[in-house]
Motif scaffolding. Structure first.
Motif, PDB file in Angstrom:
ATOM      1  N   MET A   1       0.892  -1.346  -0.175  1.00 25.19           N
ATOM      2  CA  MET A   1       0.183  -0.103   0.088  1.00 25.19           C
ATOM      3  C   MET A   1       0.895   1.196   0.065  1.00 25.19           C
ATOM      4  N   ASP A   2       2.123   1.160   0.605  1.00 26.03           N
ATOM      5  CA  ASP A   2       3.136   2.086   0.718  1.00 26.03           C
ATOM      6  C   ASP A   2       4.228   1.807  -0.210  1.00 26.03           C
TER       7      ASP A   2
ATOM      8  N   ARG B   1       8.544   2.355  -0.515  1.00 26.08           N
ATOM      9  CA  ARG B   1       9.565   3.097  -0.142  1.00 26.08           C
ATOM     10  C   ARG B   1      10.757   2.924  -1.257  1.00 26.08           C
TER      11      ARG B   1
ATOM     12  N   LEU C   1       6.174   6.803  -0.181  1.00 27.76           N
ATOM     13  CA  LEU C   1       4.930   7.356  -0.640  1.00 27.76           C
ATOM     14  C   LEU C   1       3.884   6.446  -0.603  1.00 27.76           C
ATOM     15  N   SER C   2       2.763   6.855  -0.720  1.00 33.43           N
ATOM     16  CA  SER C   2       1.404   5.913  -0.699  1.00 33.43           C
ATOM     17  C   SER C   2       1.424   5.566  -2.395  1.00 33.43           C
ATOM     18  N   ARG C   3       0.742   4.429  -2.376  1.00 33.56           N
ATOM     19  CA  ARG C   3       0.759   3.834  -3.952  1.00 33.56           C
ATOM     20  C   ARG C   3       0.279   4.847  -4.937  1.00 33.56           C
TER      21      ARG C   3
ATOM     22  N   ASP D   1       0.199   8.138  -5.074  1.00 31.14           N
ATOM     23  CA  ASP D   1       1.232   9.053  -5.314  1.00 31.14           C
ATOM     24  C   ASP D   1       2.500   8.552  -5.996  1.00 31.14           C
TER      25      ASP D   1
END
Length: 66
Positions: A32-33, A35, A47-49, A51
């Motif tokens: 979901m995030d 790095r 970052l979020s997916r 973004d």
């Protein structure tokens, strides 16, 4: 709908330059995030997916599967 698969170790080119001047990043975490680690100065960013997918311009190099 076009779904792009991202894997740990892939090198991506981002739309904007990092302040160090590099636009190439290595993916170090997915889910979901994301790095990502700057290949210019080694700074890491989460970052979020949504973004991340909006900011990626292209996949430069895929990690070789063993």
């Amino acid at each position: 709908m076009n779904i792009t698969r991202y894997n740990i170790g892939d090198i991506v080119k981002m739309k904007k330059l990092h302040p160090c001047g590099s636009d190439k990043w290595e993916i170090t975490r997915t889910g979901m995030d994301f790095r990502i680690k700057c290949l210019g100065c080694s700074r890491q960013v989460m970052l979020s997916r949504p973004d991340f997918e909006k900011a990626v311009k292209a996949i430069v190099q895929r990690k070789e599967e063993a």
